[in-house]
Write a protein that holds these residues in place. Structure first.
Motif, PDB file in Angstrom:
ATOM      1  N   SER A  52      28.585 -26.268  21.430  1.00  0.00           N
ATOM      2  CA  SER A  52      28.704 -25.667  22.572  1.00  0.00           C
ATOM      3  C   SER A  52      27.097 -25.168  22.844  1.00  0.00           C
ATOM      4  CB  SER A  52      29.421 -24.490  22.915  1.00  0.00           C
ATOM      5  OG  SER A  52      29.222 -23.671  23.799  1.00  0.00           O
ATOM      6  N   THR A  53      26.527 -25.090  24.221  1.00  0.00           N
ATOM      7  CA  THR A  53      25.533 -24.355  24.286  1.00  0.00           C
ATOM      8  C   THR A  53      25.637 -23.236  25.293  1.00  0.00           C
ATOM      9  OG1 THR A  53      23.863 -26.296  23.947  1.00  0.00           O
ATOM     10  CG2 THR A  53      23.179 -24.531  25.381  1.00  0.00           C
ATOM     11  N   ARG A  54      26.204 -23.553  26.540  1.00  0.00           N
ATOM     12  CA  ARG A  54      26.540 -22.454  27.396  1.00  0.00           C
ATOM     13  C   ARG A  54      27.599 -21.389  27.217  1.00  0.00           C
ATOM     14  NH1 ARG A  54      24.288 -26.514  29.475  1.00  0.00           N
ATOM     15  NH2 ARG A  54      25.434 -27.780  28.011  1.00  0.00           N
ATOM     16  N   THR A  55      28.600 -22.140  26.944  1.00  0.00           N
ATOM     17  CA  THR A  55      29.827 -21.104  26.535  1.00  0.00           C
ATOM     18  C   THR A  55      29.492 -20.142  25.476  1.00  0.00           C
ATOM     19  OG1 THR A  55      31.126 -22.875  27.196  1.00  0.00           O
ATOM     20  CG2 THR A  55      32.200 -21.077  26.253  1.00  0.00           C
ATOM     21  N   ARG A 104      36.771 -22.049  20.714  1.00  0.00           N
ATOM     22  CA  ARG A 104      36.818 -23.406  21.288  1.00  0.00           C
ATOM     23  C   ARG A 104      37.440 -24.217  20.199  1.00  0.00           C
ATOM     24  NH1 ARG A 104      31.828 -26.508  24.340  1.00  0.00           N
ATOM     25  NH2 ARG A 104      32.822 -25.076  25.828  1.00  0.00           N
ATOM     26  N   HIS A 132      39.547 -25.210  30.249  1.00  0.00           N
ATOM     27  CA  HIS A 132      38.430 -24.340  29.798  1.00  0.00           C
ATOM     28  C   HIS A 132      38.401 -23.316  30.999  1.00  0.00           C
ATOM     29  CE1 HIS A 132      34.544 -23.411  28.758  1.00  0.00           C
ATOM     30  NE2 HIS A 132      33.879 -24.465  28.791  1.00  0.00           N
ATOM     31  N   PRO A 266      29.753 -28.387  35.346  1.00  0.00           N
ATOM     32  CA  PRO A 266      29.843 -27.271  34.319  1.00  0.00           C
ATOM     33  C   PRO A 266      28.518 -27.841  33.138  1.00  0.00           C
ATOM     34  CG  PRO A 266      31.375 -29.307  34.000  1.00  0.00           C
ATOM     35  CD  PRO A 266      30.777 -29.480  35.437  1.00  0.00           C
TER      36      PRO A 266
HETATM   37  N1   CP Z   1      30.011 -26.146  30.381  1.00  0.00           N
HETATM   38  C1   CP Z   1      30.109 -25.900  28.867  1.00  0.00           C
HETATM   39  O1   CP Z   1      31.338 -25.763  28.568  1.00  0.00           O
HETATM   40  O2   CP Z   1      28.956 -26.115  28.362  1.00  0.00           O
HETATM   41  P1   CP Z   1      28.841 -26.287  26.836  1.00  0.00           P
HETATM   42  O3   CP Z   1      29.830 -27.342  26.191  1.00  0.00           O
HETATM   43  O4   CP Z   1      27.453 -26.121  26.267  1.00  0.00           O
HETATM   44  O5   CP Z   1      29.581 -24.761  26.328  1.00  0.00           O
END
Ligand code: CP
Length: 372
Positions: A52-55, A104, A132, A266
Motif C-alpha cells: 500500500s502507499t495511500r492507505t 489490509r 475497502h 482510488p
Molecule cells: N487506494 C488505495 O488503496 O491505494 P493503496 O493501495 O496505495 O493503499
C-alpha cells in the motif's frame, strides 16, 4: 466493558454517522492545528499483509498529525506471521500494545476475522477483492465536496469491477442514498459480482445498467470512477493480458463528458487514465487521495472517542439483522478467510428475505439440496 466498534464494511456506519464524520473532516481541514493533540498518548497499529502507499501512509500521517504514535508492519514476512501466527493470535497480541488497528489482507474477510478476536477497534484497509471501506469514505467525502450531495447522481464505475474492492464498497455505500443511478463499465469478464448487484436490487432505490465502453456512458455522467485492472487477482496471466487495456480514459473521450463531471480514481493508476487527462480541471483523483488523510483523521478520532456520540447508541453492524454460527455449513467462496484460518467458525448473516451471506466475505450461501 464498552463494546468497541469496527469498520469492516462500508455500511457498518449509518448515513447520519457518515455525515458527522465528514463534518469533522471539514473542521480538520479548516483548522488542523486545533486537532494536533487529539490522539496524544494513543497508538495506531498498522497490519499490512499486502502492499500500500495511500492507505497506510495516510493512516500513519493522520495519527501523527493527531499527536499519536504508530507501530506495525508493511510486510508480514517481517513479523511472526512468517512463522505461521494466525490472525486471531496476532490481533489478540497487538490489542495489548495499541489502541486501534488498521489491517489490509489479501484474503477476503481477513479483517473481519481479526475484529472477532480484538479488544480494540479494527479498520478494514482492504481485504482481497472484497471491500475497502476507508477508500469509500474518501470517495464519498470527495463527491460530497465536489457535487454538494450524495444522492440523485449518475455514477459511471469503470474497469475491473470483478476484483476491484473499491468499486464494491462504493456501489454498496452509494445505494443507501436515494435516486442514484449506476453505469457499470467493463468487459464481460470483469463485471460486477452478483452479490453486489443483488445488494443494489435490495436497496430499492439504486438502478444500474452494464455497458462495455466509456463512450457509451460518458455523456450522461456526474461522476466517472476509474479503476485499474487488478493484475494480482488473476490466476491466469494470459487472461490479464487480454483484458488489461479494455477501458482507457483519454483526452479525446473527455471531450464528450459534461463540463461538471468529475473523474475519480482510488489509485494507483497503471494505464487506464492517459496522463494528459491530469491537466483537465475535472480530474480530481489527486485531491481525492489527499482528502483520504483528513477523512482518516476524523475516523481515528471518532473510533477512539469512547465518550462521544458514536458510542452512545452502541449500534453495531447497522445493516446486519441476524448473525448465526452454523458450523455444519461452509462458505463456498474459495477466497474466503475461513478456508485459510483453521480456528475460525463459520458465521452467516440471514437477511429479511431469508438469504444467507457469509459474515466474513459476503458470499451468498447456496441452498442445500432439499432446502426451499
Ligand atoms: N487506494 C488505495 O488503496 O491505494 P493503496 O493501495 O496505495 O493503499
Amino acid at each position: 466493558m464498552l463494546e468497541v466498534r469496527h469498520l469492516i464494511e462500508p455500511t457498518d456506519f449509518s448515513t447520519q454517522e457518515l455525515d458527522d464524520l465528514f463534518s469533522l473532516a471539514d473542521h480538520v481541514i479548516q483548522d488542523p492545528k486545533r486537532y494536533g493533540s487529539q490522539c496524544k498518548g494513543k497508538i495506531l497499529v498498522t497490519l499490512f499483509y499486502e502492499p500500500s502507499t495511500r492507505t497506510r501512509f495516510s493512516f500513519e500521517a493522520a495519527m501523527m498529525r493527531l499527536g499519536g504514535n504508530i507501530l506495525g508492519f508493511s510486510d508480514p514476512d517481517s513479523s511472526s506471521v512468517a512463522k505461521g501466527e494466525s490472525i486471531p493470535d496476532t490481533i489478540r497480541i497487538v490489542s495489548g500494545y495499541a489502541d486501534i488497528a488498521v489491517m489490509r489482507h489479501p484474503i477476503e474477510g481477513g479483517p473481519k476475522a481479526a475484529s472477532l478476536y480484538s479488544r480494540i477497534p479494527v479498520i478494514n484497509a482492504g481485504d482481497g477483492g472484497h471491500q475497502h471501506p476507508t477508500q469509500t469514505l474518501t470517495d464519498l467525502y470527495t463527491i460530497r465536496a465536489k457535487k454538494g450531495r450524495l444522492d440523485h447522481l449518475t455514477i459511471g464505475i469503470c474497469g475491473d469491477l470483478k476484483h476491484g474492492r473499491t468499486t464494491h464498497s462504493l456501489a454498496m455505500a452509494m445505494s443507501r442514498y436515494p435516486g442514484n443511478r449506476y453505469v457499470l463499465i467493463s468487459p464481460e469478464e470483469l463485471r460486477m459480482p452478483s452479490y453486489i448487484l443483488e445488494e443494489l436490487d435490495r436497496s430499492g432505490s439504486a438502478t444500474y445498467r452494464q455497458v462495455k465502453t466509456i463512450e457509451e456512458a460518458i455523456g450522461q455522467l456526474d461522476i466517472l470512477y476509474m479503476t485499474r485492472v487488478q493484475r494480482e487477482r488473476f490466476s491466469d496471466p494470459k487472461e490479464y493480458e487480454r483484458v488489461k487495456d479494455a477501458c482507457i480514459l483519454t483526452v479525446e473521450k473527455m471531450k464528450a463528458a459534461p463540463s461538471d463531471m468529475i473523474v475519480l480514481h482510488p489509485l494507483p493508476r497503471v494505464n487506464e487514465i492517459e496522463p494528459e487527462v491530469d491537466q483537465d480541471p475535472r480530474a480530481c483523483y489527486f485531491q481525492q487521495a489527499e482528502n483520504g488523510m483528513y477523512v482518516r483523521m476524523a475516523l481515528l478520532m471518532t473510533l477512539l472517542d469512547e465518550t462521544g456520540d458514536f458510542y452512545k447508541g452502541k449500534i453495531v453492524h447497522v445493516n446486519r439483522p441476524m448473525i448465526s454460527v452454523v458450523e455444519t455449513e461452509i462458505c463456498q467462496n474459495p477466497k474466503c478467510i475461513t478456508h485459510y484460518e483453521a480456528a475460525l467458525r463459520q458465521r452467516f448473516v440471514t437477511l429479511s428475505n431469508g438469504t444467507r451471506l457469509c459474515d466474513y466475505c459476503g458470499a451468498v450461501l447456496e441452498k442445500s439440496k432439499g432446502e426451499k
